[in-house]
Each structure stands twice: as structure tokens, then as C-alpha cells.
Design a protein around this motif. Structure first.
Motif, PDB file in Angstrom:
ATOM      1  N   ALA A  58      15.158  -5.421  -1.594  1.00 28.15           N
ATOM      2  CA  ALA A  58      16.396  -4.958  -2.218  1.00 28.15           C
ATOM      3  C   ALA A  58      16.132  -3.900  -3.279  1.00 28.15           C
ATOM      4  O   ALA A  58      16.954  -2.988  -3.479  1.00 28.15           O
ATOM      5  CB  ALA A  58      17.140  -6.143  -2.831  1.00 28.15           C
ATOM      6  N   ALA A  59      15.002  -3.991  -3.978  1.00 28.45           N
ATOM      7  CA  ALA A  59      14.717  -3.050  -5.063  1.00 28.45           C
ATOM      8  C   ALA A  59      14.159  -1.720  -4.565  1.00 28.45           C
ATOM      9  O   ALA A  59      14.318  -0.694  -5.235  1.00 28.45           O
ATOM     10  CB  ALA A  59      13.726  -3.683  -6.044  1.00 28.45           C
ATOM     11  N   THR A  60      13.517  -1.709  -3.400  1.00 27.00           N
ATOM     12  CA  THR A  60      12.880  -0.486  -2.922  1.00 27.00           C
ATOM     13  C   THR A  60      13.864   0.666  -2.726  1.00 27.00           C
ATOM     14  O   THR A  60      13.553   1.807  -3.091  1.00 27.00           O
ATOM     15  CB  THR A  60      12.100  -0.767  -1.630  1.00 27.00           C
ATOM     16  N   PRO A  61      15.060   0.459  -2.154  1.00 29.73           N
ATOM     17  CA  PRO A  61      16.006   1.585  -2.062  1.00 29.73           C
ATOM     18  C   PRO A  61      16.375   2.162  -3.429  1.00 29.73           C
ATOM     19  O   PRO A  61      16.668   3.363  -3.532  1.00 29.73           O
ATOM     20  CB  PRO A  61      17.229   0.959  -1.378  1.00 29.73           C
ATOM     21  N   LEU A  62      16.350   1.341  -4.478  1.00 29.08           N
ATOM     22  CA  LEU A  62      16.633   1.849  -5.815  1.00 29.08           C
ATOM     23  C   LEU A  62      15.507   2.754  -6.313  1.00 29.08           C
ATOM     24  O   LEU A  62      15.743   3.690  -7.082  1.00 29.08           O
ATOM     25  CB  LEU A  62      16.847   0.693  -6.789  1.00 29.08           C
ATOM     26  N   VAL A  63      14.276   2.461  -5.881  1.00 31.37           N
ATOM     27  CA  VAL A  63      13.176   3.382  -6.176  1.00 31.37           C
ATOM     28  C   VAL A  63      13.457   4.733  -5.528  1.00 31.37           C
ATOM     29  O   VAL A  63      13.277   5.789  -6.158  1.00 31.37           O
ATOM     30  CB  VAL A  63      11.833   2.814  -5.664  1.00 31.37           C
TER      31      VAL A  63
ATOM     32  N   TRP B 284       0.817  -1.211   0.000  1.00 28.09           N
ATOM     33  CA  TRP B 284       0.000   0.000   0.000  1.00 28.09           C
ATOM     34  C   TRP B 284       0.852   1.262   0.000  1.00 28.09           C
ATOM     35  O   TRP B 284       0.522   2.255  -0.666  1.00 28.09           O
ATOM     36  CB  TRP B 284      -0.905   0.007   1.245  1.00 28.09           C
ATOM     37  N   ALA B 285       1.957   1.251   0.734  1.00 36.07           N
ATOM     38  CA  ALA B 285       2.695   2.486   1.012  1.00 36.07           C
ATOM     39  C   ALA B 285       3.386   3.074  -0.207  1.00 36.07           C
ATOM     40  O   ALA B 285       3.429   4.304  -0.360  1.00 36.07           O
ATOM     41  CB  ALA B 285       3.727   2.230   2.120  1.00 36.07           C
ATOM     42  N   MET B 286       3.939   2.235  -1.086  1.00 36.53           N
ATOM     43  CA  MET B 286       4.758   2.787  -2.165  1.00 36.53           C
ATOM     44  C   MET B 286       4.007   3.760  -3.058  1.00 36.53           C
ATOM     45  O   MET B 286       4.487   4.875  -3.304  1.00 36.53           O
ATOM     46  CB  MET B 286       5.394   1.677  -2.999  1.00 36.53           C
TER      47      MET B 286
ATOM     48  N   PHE C  78       1.402   5.521  -2.376  1.00 29.90           N
ATOM     49  CA  PHE C  78       1.032   6.695  -1.584  1.00 29.90           C
ATOM     50  C   PHE C  78       2.236   7.610  -1.388  1.00 29.90           C
ATOM     51  O   PHE C  78       2.141   8.834  -1.535  1.00 29.90           O
ATOM     52  CB  PHE C  78       0.474   6.254  -0.229  1.00 29.90           C
ATOM     53  N   ILE C  79       3.382   7.014  -1.086  1.00 26.92           N
ATOM     54  CA  ILE C  79       4.592   7.816  -0.881  1.00 26.92           C
ATOM     55  C   ILE C  79       5.010   8.493  -2.184  1.00 26.92           C
ATOM     56  O   ILE C  79       5.402   9.670  -2.191  1.00 26.92           O
ATOM     57  CB  ILE C  79       5.731   6.936  -0.328  1.00 26.92           C
ATOM     58  N   LEU C  80       4.918   7.781  -3.293  1.00 23.73           N
ATOM     59  CA  LEU C  80       5.250   8.401  -4.576  1.00 23.73           C
ATOM     60  C   LEU C  80       4.259   9.504  -4.923  1.00 23.73           C
ATOM     61  O   LEU C  80       4.617  10.498  -5.576  1.00 23.73           O
ATOM     62  CB  LEU C  80       5.289   7.348  -5.679  1.00 23.73           C
ATOM     63  N   GLY C  81       3.018   9.350  -4.495  1.00 28.55           N
ATOM     64  CA  GLY C  81       2.047  10.440  -4.661  1.00 28.55           C
ATOM     65  C   GLY C  81       2.462  11.678  -3.893  1.00 28.55           C
ATOM     66  O   GLY C  81       2.327  12.809  -4.379  1.00 28.55           O
ATOM     67  N   LEU C  82       2.981  11.470  -2.681  1.00 28.23           N
ATOM     68  CA  LEU C  82       3.501  12.607  -1.909  1.00 28.23           C
ATOM     69  C   LEU C  82       4.695  13.233  -2.615  1.00 28.23           C
ATOM     70  O   LEU C  82       4.900  14.459  -2.546  1.00 28.23           O
ATOM     71  CB  LEU C  82       3.904  12.148  -0.503  1.00 28.23           C
ATOM     72  N   ALA C  83       5.487  12.401  -3.308  1.00 31.43           N
ATOM     73  CA  ALA C  83       6.633  12.930  -4.052  1.00 31.43           C
ATOM     74  C   ALA C  83       6.180  13.827  -5.197  1.00 31.43           C
ATOM     75  O   ALA C  83       6.867  14.799  -5.550  1.00 31.43           O
ATOM     76  CB  ALA C  83       7.491  11.780  -4.580  1.00 31.43           C
ATOM     77  N   VAL C  84       5.024  13.521  -5.793  1.00 27.95           N
ATOM     78  CA  VAL C  84       4.469  14.400  -6.823  1.00 27.95           C
ATOM     79  C   VAL C  84       4.080  15.738  -6.203  1.00 27.95           C
ATOM     80  O   VAL C  84       4.339  16.806  -6.770  1.00 27.95           O
ATOM     81  CB  VAL C  84       3.248  13.737  -7.501  1.00 27.95           C
ATOM     82  N   LEU C  85       3.474  15.687  -5.031  1.00 26.13           N
ATOM     83  CA  LEU C  85       3.023  16.917  -4.382  1.00 26.13           C
ATOM     84  C   LEU C  85       4.186  17.834  -4.007  1.00 26.13           C
ATOM     85  O   LEU C  85       4.056  19.062  -4.086  1.00 26.13           O
ATOM     86  CB  LEU C  85       2.208  16.577  -3.123  1.00 26.13           C
ATOM     87  N   ASP C  86       5.330  17.248  -3.610  1.00 30.18           N
ATOM     88  CA  ASP C  86       6.459  18.112  -3.237  1.00 30.18           C
ATOM     89  C   ASP C  86       7.381  18.426  -4.409  1.00 30.18           C
ATOM     90  O   ASP C  86       8.416  19.079  -4.242  1.00 30.18           O
ATOM     91  CB  ASP C  86       7.245  17.518  -2.063  1.00 30.18           C
TER      92      ASP C  86
END
Length: 413
Positions: free
Chosen positions: A100-105, A40-42, A44-52
Motif C-alpha cells: 500500500a505504501a509503495t505507490p505513495l513512494v 532489492w528493487a526499490m 535500484f529504481i530510485l537510483g535510476l530516478a536520480v540518473l534521469d
């Protein structure tokens, strides 16, 4: 017949107390809850990245599209591997890949869109491979009389996450930033990899294996052996591709254009989650005599969600309709998962579960993509009405299939 040895024997000798106190289930629940929260979080967090301003809306769409593609590609292979290898091993490696892939995101956010999209695809693949493996592992860890309670507890934790996590994540973003939040989701994937217990089933011996294509076809045959499963999957896919997609796309539009406030959007989604929590509690405590028909009736309740958006009603009516849909979806989900774990041949359970996720979740993006153009061509009211009717009719049609009354192949309905 030899008596079971090892973990299986220990679980068989446990007293029939609540599954919530069983250490093996607590570990399984921790892993599934962590994977659900990370999943769920990814976005949502990327959505916050759009906002900032860290990424654009195009970047977000690309990352979510590649994550979905990774999920859909990995689900059938995850099912195949989970039936061929240890289910615990598949969960371990799939969740570890996502971790392992999430930090690359996180590195790609604001830096390389290509890296972010590629890493998101790996995260989606890990998520997709985990789903059927977790379903099959639940059947190994929890004995049959307590599986309905176990599945209800798992879905309850998912709904609590959906209810509470958005506010908490938004609050943390003001302190930590996007990168650290994504690293927290990597830690959640690590918990999903390490927390679950071992099951009772080991790898299939090499001499007993067939090709991947033959094993996938074998899983398809097993699914077709259960008419209630095929009918229920058709109903679930229809509801998700129409009702769920319609309300997902058109609820924000109706909230803005008809009610003049986004509060109706927020209230309806909250009511849906609260209803789902209530449904999970109810189905965790009670077994209905005609379990399959009750489940399909619950699934049909989703039709009230698009129906409530058709008319100029009080917002409270919309909230009540979404709460009812939430209750109904859990009245369906928990018996559905429990029946598959009981009825499907254990050595083919992961493959059959992968078909469930592939069709029900796989067609959701198609529905989401088609709803808006359809509303522009035919009008919002026509689309909502058609989706509501399909949500009511599809479960009713499924209820006529053999075995659906109790979700059992051998039941004489």
C-alpha cells in the motif's frame, strides 16, 4: 499424545520427496522471492530516478535512510507479533502495508520528498516485520529433514534476482518509467502478502501473553540459552560491519584508482553473486558432518574479499576472491537459518530471528558510515587489512563457543 490434525498431519504424511515439489513450499518460496525482489528493487529504481533527474542524490539518501529506520524499528516488533499471533497473519499485514505504501513512494518521486521518505519508512517497516515471520513460517511449513534444502532454494532465488534483475530493470525503465516500475514492486509485495500458505501454529491465547517488554526479554533469554547462536551472531555482525562494509565502500574506489576501470567493480560483484549461487547449490545438496564449523569457515572466507584489494594483483584474482566469499556466505547462511529453526523453541523462533536481523543488518549502516572516514584518517590499505583480519578472526573465535561444531546446544564438542 493426540495425533496431529489438519495441515500438520498432511505434511507429516507426505513422502520424503524433494521439498521443491511440495505445494506448500512452492507458495512459501513464491512469497519470500517476491518480497526479496521488491526489497532489492526499490533502491535500484530510485537510483535510476536520480540518473534521469526525477530526484536528487539527497532525496535518494533520505528515502533509503527512512526505509532502513523503518526496517530496524519493525524487526523486533515483527518478531514479537509473529510469536504472539499467526506467522501467516503477520506476513500478510506487513507485506500488505509495504504494498500500500509503495505507490505513495511513486507519487513522491519528483513531487514531495517528504511523502516519498515517509512512504519509504512504511515500506521498510513492512519488510522488517516480514523477515522474522517468514523465518518462523518456514519452520512450520517445511519438516526438519528438508529445511536445509528449503533454505538453500530460498537463498538461491535471492541470488538469481541479484544477478539478473539490474539489467532487466534498467531495460524496463526505458519503456515504462520510474512510476510504473515502483508499481510493479507494489504488486510483488501483494504476492508476498497473499502467496504463502498457512502454518500450523495459531495465535497465542490472550491469558498466556505477557507484556511486549517481557516477551522481548524472554526472546533474549532464549537466544542466550544457545551459546552457538550468540557466538555465530557476533561473528556474522563483525563480518558484515567490517568486511562487507569495507568492500561496499572501497571496492568502487580501488576499481577506479588502482585498476582504472569500473569493470573490476562490476566483475567482482558478479563473481560474488555467481559464487553465492554455487554455494547455495552445494549446501542444498550436502550436509557436512561438522556443520557449524564448516559454516563459520565459510563465513571467514569473506576475508579474502578485502584482502584481494590490498595488493596490485590481476583483476582475475579479485574476481576469484569475491567468488570464494560468495560461496562462503551461503555455506554459512543456510545452515545458520536451518539450525535456528531446529534448535530454538518454536514459540520464540520469530523473536530470536528478529535479533539476528536486528544486529547483523542493523549494524551494517554503521559500518558503511564509518569506513570512508576511517580510510581518510588511516588510509585505505590499513582499513582493508584490519577488516580482512577481523573477518578471519571473528568466525575462528566463535568456533570456540560450546555447541558451534554442529550448531546444537546439546552437542558435546
Amino acid at each position: 499424545m493426540a495425533h496431529p490434525q489438519g495441515p500438520e498431519a498432511e505434511r507429516a504424511e507426505e513422502p520424503q520427496r524433494t521439498v521443491l515439489l511440495a505445494p506448500a513450499f512452492v507458495r512459501l518460496w513464491s512469497g519470500t522471492t517476491a518480497s526479496g525482489l521488491a526489497t532489492w528493487a526499490m533502491p535500484f529504481i530510485l537510483g535510476l530516478a536520480v540518473l534521469d533527474g526525477s530526484i536528487t542524490a539527497f532525496d535518494l539518501g533520505l528515502a533509503l535512510a527512512t526505509r532502513t529506520a523503518g526496517f530496524l524499528l519493525a524487526v523486533p516488533f515483527g518478531g514479537l507479533l509473529a510469536d504472539r499471533l499467526s506467522r501467516r497473519a503477520v506476513v500478510l499485514w506487513a507485506a500488505a502495508a509495504a504494498a500500500a505504501a509503495t505507490p505513495l513512494v511513486a507519487v513522491g518521486v519528483g513531487g514531495s520528498t517528504g511523502l516519498m521518505a515517509a512512504a519509504a519508512a512504511v515500506v521498510g517497516a513492512g519488510q522488517g516485520a516480514c523477515r522474522p515471520a517468514f523465518q518462523a513460517l518456514t519452520a512450520e511449513v517445511v519438516d526438519e529433514p528438508r529445511r536445509q534444502q528449503a533454505n538453500a532454494a530460498i537463498t538461491f532465488s535471492v541470488r538469481v534476482t541479484t544477478l539478473l534483475a539490474p539489467g532487466l530493470t534498467a531495460l524496463l525503465s526505458t519503456v515504462l518509467g520510474i512510476g510504473p516500475l515502483l508499481l510493479i514492486t507494489a504488486a510483488l509485495w501483494a504476492v508476498a502478502a497473499l502467496a504463502p500458505p498457512s502454518g500450523v501454529r495459531g495465535p497465542v491465547e490472550a491469558r498466556a501473553r505477557s507484556s511486549f517488554r517481557a516477551e522481548f526479554a524472554d526472546g533474549m533469554r532464549e537466544a542466550r540459552r544457545h551459546p552457538w547462536f550468540i557466538a555465530g551472531l557476533g561473528a556474522l555482525t563483525t563480518v558484515i560491519a567490517t568486511g562487507y562494509s569495507a568492500t561496499g565502500v572501497l571496492l568502487p574506489v580501488v576499481s577506479r584508482d588502482v585498476f582504472g576501470t569500473e569493470a573490476v567493480l562490476a566483475g567482482a560483484l558478479t563473481a560474488y553473486t555467481v559464487g553465492a549461487l554455487a554455494g547455495a547449490v552445494l549446501i542444498g545438496r550436502r550436509r557436512f558432518s561438522s556443520q557449524g564449523w564448516t559454516a563459520l569457515a565459510g563465513l571467514a572466507l569473506y576475508g579474502f574479499a578485502p584482502l584481494s584489494l590490498l595488493f596490485p594483483v590481476d583483476p582475475l584474482v579479485v574476481f576469484a576472491a569475491y567468488a570464494l566469499a560468495g560461496v562462503g556466505i551461503e555455506l554459512f547462511n543456510v545452515p545458520w537459518f536451518t539450525a535456528a529453526q531446529r534448535e530454538v523453541e518454536p514459540g520464540k523462533l520469530a523473536r530470536v530471528s528478529s535479533l539476528d536481523f536486528l544486529f547483523s543488518y542493523g549494524l551494517a549502516p554503521v559500518g558503511l558510515a564509518l569506513i570512508a572516514p576511517a580510510a581518510q584518517v588511516f588510509g585505505t590499505d590499513i582499513v582493508l587489512a584490519v577488516c580482512a583480519v577481523l573477518c578471519f578472526l571473528a568466525p575462528a573465535a566463535a568456533a570456540r563457543a560450546p555447541g558451534t561444531r554442529h550448531f546444537r546446544r546439546s552437542t558435546q564438542d
